[in-house]
Design an enzyme around this catalytic site. Structure first.
Site, PDB file in Angstrom:
ATOM      1  N   ASP A  84     125.278  41.378  78.531  1.00 50.66           N
ATOM      2  CA  ASP A  84     125.517  42.611  79.257  1.00 50.66           C
ATOM      3  C   ASP A  84     124.163  43.301  79.310  1.00 50.66           C
ATOM      4  O   ASP A  84     123.229  42.928  78.598  1.00 50.66           O
ATOM      5  CB  ASP A  84     126.586  43.477  78.587  1.00 50.66           C
ATOM      6  CG  ASP A  84     127.132  44.511  79.569  1.00 50.66           C
ATOM      7  OD1 ASP A  84     126.448  44.776  80.581  1.00 50.66           O
ATOM      8  OD2 ASP A  84     128.223  45.059  79.337  1.00 50.66           O
TER       9      ASP A  84
HETATM   10  C1  BGC Z   1     128.217  46.898  82.333  1.00 51.18           C
HETATM   11  C2  BGC Z   1     128.452  45.569  83.010  1.00 51.18           C
HETATM   12  C3  BGC Z   1     127.648  45.500  84.275  1.00 51.18           C
HETATM   13  C4  BGC Z   1     126.185  45.732  83.951  1.00 51.18           C
HETATM   14  C5  BGC Z   1     125.290  45.686  85.149  1.00 51.18           C
HETATM   15  C6  BGC Z   1     126.753  47.219  82.166  1.00 51.18           C
HETATM   16  O1  BGC Z   1     126.568  48.524  81.762  1.00 51.18           O
HETATM   17  O2  BGC Z   1     128.864  46.928  81.090  1.00 51.18           O
HETATM   18  O3  BGC Z   1     129.814  45.389  83.277  1.00 51.18           O
HETATM   19  O4  BGC Z   1     127.867  44.283  84.909  1.00 51.18           O
HETATM   20  O5  BGC Z   1     126.049  47.006  83.356  1.00 51.18           O
HETATM   21  O6  BGC Z   1     125.475  46.791  85.952  1.00 51.18           O
END
Ligand code: BGC
Length: 727
Positions: free
Chosen positions: A259
């Protein structure tokens, strides 16, 4: 023409990577090995981390492309700047906003999940994305989780059955789906560090099945790690979750992406299966160094450990092999389709999912459908009747070509009615990470709404949550089960001046309903994307007969939910640790086993017609391990309009050596029946799925004995029971 262009690109690619040109007929694995031989250690390491917010580098001299990613999961997010979270300001990045995944789960229709996946994948492909960051399959453990709207509900079987076709649909476009957030990211509060402690049994029975199905049935090409810890280690580079389970037991051959900012240690990331590191903070580095991304855990620090021999080169080779494999499936697949974006076909899919996802919770005296020819005065009250809901919510925000509001949709369909609007309450401006109270005067808004309600024949209250901080949004949980911004009080007051009040809830979570008995009808409308207002009007007018079913239980009060029946260590944790004390009894498993009535049960959803399950039978009563039960159910539409019902099959284990939930969903089928029609429906149920996870033997255990198949139309509405014996 397009083919020629694509062919040209392929030729260019072949020319500069002659090993690919020479080996066009070899298997992909062989091609990967020959590319690997030509890469320097520096180039291999480069491929394992970001070069911008949403891309990772290729190898220019060999023509190996960059990988471009985008959120996900409800549409393809607008372009984000190279190295900041600002929007890039492009003018060609508006998309179709599909309904949120809670709405998709509510359709209980895997065919529709496939259509959704194909359509959103086409948009991703057109926008030149190689990985679409979704679907999210974290389990709905608590109604306070700010991201429940992006997930598929509280039941692992439902989440599995609905996410697999979504993944397959996306990937038909040569775009990788990225199932997230692996694993146990079931709340937003303290998501970056909370250390989840959960039994092996709950992990395997509740929290992992949808990921396992994504890998083994969906063939997903990438997985995203989560922010939180599990048993003391960050989940994005976890010895047990990643090495042992995901890549070991399940045989996942794709790419594990972090993530954004969930990597924490070079050695752990290197050795515990992380393949691409994204989103690690570059604050301050961008101005003080040539390339901030060189400072990522899997960048220079990784290279140094490889050079010193502390980490063996085979470790980076495994990562690069996986990354190249993903590329051969996506941006190095010369046959992949071209995609399309914001087409009428996509808006039609969005509308269809929205229509089927809407759940009619209550409908006293058949209040709905409302005759579209009506000339009555309809008062639409509530901020959510006009508020854009495709924006906000965090990373799943969308920039859509159009979003039909409930007010627009209703005005259009009920064109002869006198539709009047009052805001009623105000939430304040939406800002990520902040609660900003409205500057509008609450008393005047309420007064105006009451005046409108008094004069109206019908009041349609459109409220709920709104994807701002602490109201269904990433990076924060809700503070309670109640509706915010004084909506409960406002509704009470409206009910005292008008007897025909109905509530449309726009939310991705359960809410408390102290006014439930005072309103005629309640509609759960989720976040429905571009076609919101049209789909809502389709259902309220009866153009479409509602068939959505709740993918999670609505508790009467917060403490009736399993996670909240214990002390704060269960939720939200003590700031360091958290213990999932309800164990396997998540959602309806808790309500039914503990005999705590929900406000609305898992699987509940009304229709404008009535159904009867006439009979349910199996051809034989005794089954061996590995056998498939063929269950035959006769169902009739006993009402006056066509409609669809979801036959749900739960199992109940009569006698077990361990505690079992009162019931567990093992099969379902959505059936369309014309008015008066009877159908015989066949459902297949795998006997092995009756097993529980045995903590002593660390394996699944199918005990022989009597099991009951409970056949119904909601977890609390079982119509028939069939007994079978497992030998
Ligand atoms: C989120 C993800 C997301 C990523 C990119 C993170 O803060 O938890 O679900 O895909 O950001 O935007």
């Amino acid at each position: 023409m397009k083919r020629l262009i694509i062919g040209g690109l392929v030729l260019m690619f072949c020319a500069c990577t002659h090993m690919v040109a020479q080996n066009v007929d070899q298997s992909i694995e062989e091609q990967i090995e020959s590319i690997l031989e030509q890469l320097t250690l520096e180039e291999k390491v480069k491929m394992c981390h970001a070069q911008s917010k949403f891309s990772s580098p290729g190898v220019e001299r060999l023509g190996i492309p960059e990988i471009w990613m985008s959120d996900g999961p409800h549409g393809v997010r607008a372009e984000i700047a190279w190295d900041s979270w600002s929007h890039a300001g492009w003018t060609n990045d508006s998309c179709t906003a599909f309904p949120a995944l809670t709405a998709l789960a509510s359709t209980f229709n895997p065919d529709l999940a496939y259509k959704y996946g194909v359509a959103v994948g086409e948009e991703a492909r057109y926008r030149k994305k190689d990985i679409l960051l979704g679907p999210g399959v974290n389990i709905y453990r608590t109604p306070l989780n700010g991201r429940n709207f992006e997930y598929m509900g509280e039941d692992p079987y439902l989440a599995s059955v609905m996410s697999v076709p979504y993944i397959k649909g996306v990937q038909t476009n040569g775009v990788a789906a990225c199932v997230k957030h692996f694993a146990l990211n079931n709340q937003e509060i303290w998501r970056g560090h909370i250390n989840v402690k959960v039994s092996d049994r709950a992990l395997n029975e509740i929290y992992l099945p949808a990921y396992k199905a994504a890998v083994q049935e969906g063939g997903v090409w990438s997985v995203m790690g989560a922010y939180n810890k599990y048993n003391g280690q960050h989940t994005s580079h976890h010895e047990i979750l990643v090495n042992q389970i995901l890549k070991g037991d399940w045989g996942f051959d794709g790419v594990l992406v972090t993530d954004w900012g969930s990597a924490h240690d070079t050695k752990e990331a290197a050795l515990n299966g992380l393949d691409i590191e994204m989103g690690t903070g570059t604050d301050g580095l961008t101005t003080s160094t040539d390339n901030a991304y060189d400072h990522y855990f899997l960048a220079k620090p990784f290279l140094e450990l490889l050079k010193s021999g502390e980490i063996d080169e085979s470790v980076v080779d495994d990562k690069v092999r996986r990354i190249l494999r993903l590329m051969f499936r996506t941006n190095m697949d010369r046959n992949r389709p071209f995609g399309s974006k914001a087409s009428q076909a996509h808006f039609d899919v969005a509308r269809e999912v929205a229509q089927e996802g809407i759940v009619l919770l209550k409908n006293s005296n058949d209040f709905f459908p409302l005759n579209p020819e009506t000339t009555q005065t309809i008062a639409l009250i509530g901020e959510n009747a006009t508020r854009m809901m495709t924006v906000g919510g965090g990373s799943s925000e969308l920039k859509t070509v159009h979003e039909i509001s409930p007010l627009q949709g209703i005005k259009k369909r009920f064109a002869k009615a006198n539709v009047v609007y009052a805001m009623g309450y105000a939430s304040g401006p939406s800002q990520y990470g902040q609660v900003i109270p409205s500057s509008l005067d609450a008393d005047s808004l309420k007064k105006a709404a009451i005046e409108v309600a008094k004069k109206a024949d019908i009041v349609l209250f459109v409220g709920g949550l709104n994807k701002s901080h602490e109201q269904d949004c990433e990076n924060g949980d809700r503070k309670g089960l109640h509706l915010p911004f004084g909506q409960d009080e406002l509704l009470e007051d409206i009910c005292s001046v008008n007897k025909n009040v109905v509530v449309v809830l726009v939310s991705g979570n359960a809410v408390a309903m102290p006014w439930q008995s005072k309103v005629k009808s309640i509609v759960q409308a989720w976040y429905l994307g571009s076609e919101t207002g049209h789909a809502l009007a389709d259902v309220l007018s009866g153009d479409v007969n509602p068939s959505g079913k709740l993918p999670f239980s609505f508790p009467v009060k917060l403490e009736d939910n399993g996670a909240h029946a214990f002390d704060e260590l269960s939720y939200p944790g003590d700031g360091v640790d958290q213990v999932y004390k309800e164990d396997i009894l998540v959602g309806y498993r808790w309500h039914d086993t503990k005999k705590i009535k929900p406000l609305y049960a898992f699987g509940h959803g009304l229709s404008y017609t009535t159904f009867n399950i006439n009979d349910a039978s199996v051809s034989k009563n005794t089954y061996k391990k590995g056998a498939t039960i063929q269950l035959s159910v006769s169902i009739s539409n006993t009402g006056k309009v066509d409609g669809s019902e979801v036959i749900q099959v739960y199992i109940h284990d009569e006698k077990s050596s361990v505690m079992r939930p009162e019931k567990e969903l093992k099969a379902f089928k959505k059936v369309k029946l014309n008015a008066g029609e009877t159908q015989k429906v066949e459902l297949s149920i795998d006997v092995n799925s009756f097993a529980f996870y045995d903590e002593k033997n660390k394996d699944w255990n199918l005990e022989s004995g009597e099991y009951h198949l409970l056949i119904g139309t909601a977890a609390n509405d079982i119509k028939k029971t069939v007994k079978i014996i497992v030998q």
